[in-house]
Scaffold this motif. Structure first.
Motif, mmCIF file in Angstrom:
data_model
loop_
_atom_site.group_PDB
_atom_site.id
_atom_site.type_symbol
_atom_site.label_atom_id
_atom_site.label_comp_id
_atom_site.label_asym_id
_atom_site.label_seq_id
_atom_site.Cartn_x
_atom_site.Cartn_y
_atom_site.Cartn_z
ATOM 1 N N GLU A 114 1.801 10.915 -3.537
ATOM 2 C CA GLU A 114 2.696 10.178 -2.879
ATOM 3 C C GLU A 114 2.413 9.583 -1.739
ATOM 4 O O GLU A 114 1.453 9.969 -0.948
ATOM 5 C CB GLU A 114 4.175 10.780 -2.965
ATOM 6 C CG GLU A 114 4.537 11.440 -4.478
ATOM 7 C CD GLU A 114 3.980 12.926 -4.679
ATOM 8 O OE1 GLU A 114 4.288 13.470 -5.657
ATOM 9 O OE2 GLU A 114 3.328 13.257 -3.827
ATOM 10 N N SER A 115 3.499 8.549 -1.342
ATOM 11 C CA SER A 115 3.046 7.839 -0.310
ATOM 12 C C SER A 115 3.449 8.260 1.280
ATOM 13 O O SER A 115 4.212 9.295 0.993
ATOM 14 C CB SER A 115 3.962 6.340 -0.138
ATOM 15 O OG SER A 115 5.293 6.856 -0.073
ATOM 16 N N ILE A 122 11.565 2.277 2.418
ATOM 17 C CA ILE A 122 11.258 1.352 1.870
ATOM 18 C C ILE A 122 9.651 1.218 1.574
ATOM 19 O O ILE A 122 9.076 1.516 2.659
ATOM 20 C CB ILE A 122 11.764 -0.001 2.439
ATOM 21 C CG1 ILE A 122 13.124 -0.085 2.818
ATOM 22 C CG2 ILE A 122 11.259 -1.605 1.747
ATOM 23 C CD1 ILE A 122 13.967 -0.310 1.656
ATOM 24 N N ARG A 123 9.281 0.732 0.370
ATOM 25 C CA ARG A 123 7.642 0.770 0.151
ATOM 26 C C ARG A 123 7.490 -0.672 -0.562
ATOM 27 O O ARG A 123 8.155 -1.065 -1.479
ATOM 28 C CB ARG A 123 7.302 2.012 -0.777
ATOM 29 C CG ARG A 123 5.820 2.141 -0.848
ATOM 30 C CD ARG A 123 5.285 3.474 -1.237
ATOM 31 N NE ARG A 123 5.058 3.442 -2.695
ATOM 32 C CZ ARG A 123 3.990 3.114 -3.163
ATOM 33 N NH1 ARG A 123 3.116 2.562 -2.518
ATOM 34 N NH2 ARG A 123 3.691 3.231 -4.294
ATOM 35 N N MET A 124 6.232 -0.980 -0.218
ATOM 36 C CA MET A 124 5.690 -2.243 -0.976
ATOM 37 C C MET A 124 4.470 -1.851 -1.858
ATOM 38 O O MET A 124 3.348 -1.752 -1.187
ATOM 39 C CB MET A 124 5.249 -3.719 -0.080
ATOM 40 C CG MET A 124 4.880 -4.764 -1.061
ATOM 41 S SD MET A 124 4.399 -6.100 0.236
ATOM 42 C CE MET A 124 6.015 -6.501 0.770
ATOM 43 N N PRO A 125 4.652 -1.534 -3.274
ATOM 44 C CA PRO A 125 3.430 -0.915 -3.649
ATOM 45 C C PRO A 125 1.993 -1.957 -3.894
ATOM 46 O O PRO A 125 2.477 -3.225 -3.803
ATOM 47 C CB PRO A 125 3.856 -0.657 -5.125
ATOM 48 C CG PRO A 125 4.954 -1.163 -5.415
ATOM 49 C CD PRO A 125 5.710 -1.513 -3.922
ATOM 50 N N SER A 126 1.086 -1.622 -3.928
ATOM 51 C CA SER A 126 -0.253 -2.395 -4.058
ATOM 52 C C SER A 126 -0.393 -2.746 -5.554
ATOM 53 O O SER A 126 -1.219 -3.814 -5.867
ATOM 54 C CB SER A 126 -1.255 -1.880 -3.256
ATOM 55 O OG SER A 126 -1.669 -0.737 -3.813
ATOM 56 N N GLY A 149 0.810 -1.139 -0.059
ATOM 57 C CA GLY A 149 -0.177 -0.115 0.075
ATOM 58 C C GLY A 149 1.027 1.170 0.138
ATOM 59 O O GLY A 149 2.089 1.213 0.008
ATOM 60 N N PRO A 150 -0.020 2.559 0.044
ATOM 61 C CA PRO A 150 0.740 3.626 -0.084
ATOM 62 C C PRO A 150 1.634 4.287 1.196
ATOM 63 O O PRO A 150 1.396 5.118 1.844
ATOM 64 C CB PRO A 150 -0.386 4.566 -0.501
ATOM 65 C CG PRO A 150 -1.540 4.309 0.468
ATOM 66 C CD PRO A 150 -1.243 2.794 0.365
ATOM 67 N N MET A 151 2.503 3.291 1.586
ATOM 68 C CA MET A 151 3.180 3.786 2.711
ATOM 69 C C MET A 151 4.586 3.131 2.877
ATOM 70 O O MET A 151 5.160 2.143 2.307
ATOM 71 C CB MET A 151 2.793 3.143 4.154
ATOM 72 C CG MET A 151 3.569 3.319 5.516
ATOM 73 S SD MET A 151 2.928 2.034 7.003
ATOM 74 C CE MET A 151 3.384 0.662 6.346
ATOM 75 N N THR A 152 5.552 4.407 3.092
ATOM 76 C CA THR A 152 6.913 4.061 2.921
ATOM 77 C C THR A 152 7.609 4.134 4.561
ATOM 78 O O THR A 152 7.322 5.004 5.227
ATOM 79 C CB THR A 152 7.814 5.183 2.118
ATOM 80 O OG1 THR A 152 7.307 5.321 0.911
ATOM 81 C CG2 THR A 152 9.249 5.218 2.357
ATOM 82 N N LEU A 153 8.510 3.261 4.702
ATOM 83 C CA LEU A 153 9.168 3.290 6.142
ATOM 84 C C LEU A 153 10.495 3.473 6.187
ATOM 85 O O LEU A 153 11.089 2.668 5.196
ATOM 86 C CB LEU A 153 8.838 1.841 6.821
ATOM 87 C CG LEU A 153 7.229 1.536 7.106
ATOM 88 C CD1 LEU A 153 7.257 0.152 7.858
ATOM 89 C CD2 LEU A 153 6.694 2.443 7.855
ATOM 90 N N ILE A 154 11.142 4.290 6.841
ATOM 91 C CA ILE A 154 12.571 4.938 6.886
ATOM 92 C C ILE A 154 13.165 3.797 7.953
ATOM 93 O O ILE A 154 12.777 3.716 9.085
ATOM 94 C CB ILE A 154 12.663 6.107 7.434
ATOM 95 C CG1 ILE A 154 12.045 7.251 6.332
ATOM 96 C CG2 ILE A 154 14.139 6.616 7.348
ATOM 97 C CD1 ILE A 154 12.273 7.213 5.073
ATOM 98 N N LEU A 155 14.038 3.032 7.496
ATOM 99 C CA LEU A 155 14.741 2.099 8.303
ATOM 100 C C LEU A 155 16.162 2.256 7.998
ATOM 101 O O LEU A 155 16.626 2.925 6.998
ATOM 102 C CB LEU A 155 14.407 0.625 7.722
ATOM 103 C CG LEU A 155 12.694 0.464 8.209
ATOM 104 C CD1 LEU A 155 12.353 -1.097 7.448
ATOM 105 C CD2 LEU A 155 12.397 0.382 9.386
#
Length: 350
Positions: free
Chosen positions: A182-183, A122-126, A97-103
């Motif tokens: 954008e996410s 990092i993002r995992m698009p749907s 989904g439309p979420m990016t995580l900073i790691l």
């Protein structure tokens, strides 16, 4: 460069096209492709030379880090040092989904991709096309929006062609982006996590996972010496059409009256004026090109239509764009973040 252009049917994906695109990405090429947020401009995130091509094609500042897109959860292990428990909870709720995580990144991600930072988004698009391209390439894909840097992000293939034809290897079209902005970016290297860019995953949704999550106050205000956005990219001009944008903010009746007053002043100067209105107000303006973003009762439609409407005003060659403001709650926070940036925080309070 001869840019190849194709359109894919999401219900019957052409596997040969997906295979070709995957090879281009893996071999260091650039491909524009759809996601549920906006269209992305992708390259192999692990290939410094390929990533440099993104910055050249977009005219993007090289100290603005890129977001890395993955298709499977198990891809995280080789990309980041560790995944905090809160990040795992957020992934479970909102990925894909439309979420990016900073790691915190591992050395396999080059500094070119992270702009020299020790962390990475990092993002995992749907979007099914985006996911299949990532799988086919066999590598994580670094992908900012597929437009010339500073312009409104593209939500359909035609705008990618407008900006990038002749500059990249392949442009692949699918459906219009469902979210249109954008996410949401959440920094999970700090505790509690901090929202660095609002998007389709709202603060209210995030707080259901962890009530301590907060939003960086600087992203909703004009940058000041003592109040600067934490995300490096947010310091740059974004989402801006050719014509200057002014936001009129206040009680709706007063907003309408003020916009009509401003329009008459510009008309007197021989200027062509564009107005970003809503279904409820579009018939209340005179002597201007009026485009409705959608109903005020449906912020999702307003967010989805925002960037394309700004680009439409470019097509119509208006001299000035006036926009109504929206309540900064839920998805309205993301909408106003983008509007504020497009206007350079040029806000008229009424």
């Amino acid at each position: 460069m001869n840019t190849k252009i194709d359109i894919l049917d999401t219900k019957n994906l052409d596997k040969d096209v997906i295979f070709t695109i995957g090879n281009i990405i893996r071999d260091g090429g650039l491909v524009a492709f759809p996601t549920e947020t906006v269209y992305g401009l992708g390259a192999n995130a692990l290939d410094s030379e390929a990533v440099k091509k993104i910055f050249v094609a977009k005219g993007r500042p090289q100290d603005n880090p890129l977001i890395v897109h993955i298709a499977e959860f198990n891809e995280l292990d080789r990309l980041v040092q560790n995944v905090p428990d809160i990040a795992k909870k957020l992934m479970k709720c909102f990925w894909p989904g439309p979420m990016t995580l900073i790691l915190e990144k591992k050395p396999i991600i080059p500094d070119t991709t992270s702009a020299g930072l020790k962390s990475i988004g990092i993002r995992m698009p749907s979007d099914i096309i985006a996911r299949e391209i990532i799988k086919s390439s066999g590598v994580p894909i670094a992908a900012p929006s597929a437009n010339i840097s500073g312009k409104p992000s593209p939500t359909d293939m035609e705008r990618c062609v407008e900006d990038l034809n002749g500059k990249i290897d392949y442009i692949i079209g699918g459906e219009t982006s469902k979210v249109g902005l954008e996410s949401t970016i959440i920094d999970c290297t700090v505790n509690p996590p901090c929202v660095l860019r609002p998007g389709g995953i709202t603060l209210e949704m995030l707080k259901k996972v962890d009530e301590k999550i907060y939003i960086d106050k600087a992203i909703m205000e004009k940058p000041k010496e003592n109040l600067k956005p934490k995300a490096p990219g947010m310091k740059y001009r974004h989402y801006a059409p050719k014509a200057p944008v002014k936001i009129v903010k206040g009680e709706l009746k007063k907003t309408i009256a003020k916009i009509n007053e401003i329009v008459q002043n510009y008309i007197g100067q021989g200027k062509k004026v564009g107005i970003m209105a809503t279904d409820e107000t579009k018939d209340l303006y005179n002597d201007a090109l009026v485009i409705s973003l959608g109903s005020r009762k449906d912020l999702n439609s307003i967010g989805k239509n925002l960037f394309e409407t700004l680009r439409c005003f470019d097509d119509k060659e208006v001299d000035i764009i006036l926009s109504e403001a929206f309540d900064e709650i839920g998805f309205g926070v993301a909408i106003m973040n983008r509007l504020n940036k497009s206007a350079g925080f040029n806000i008229i309070d009424v």
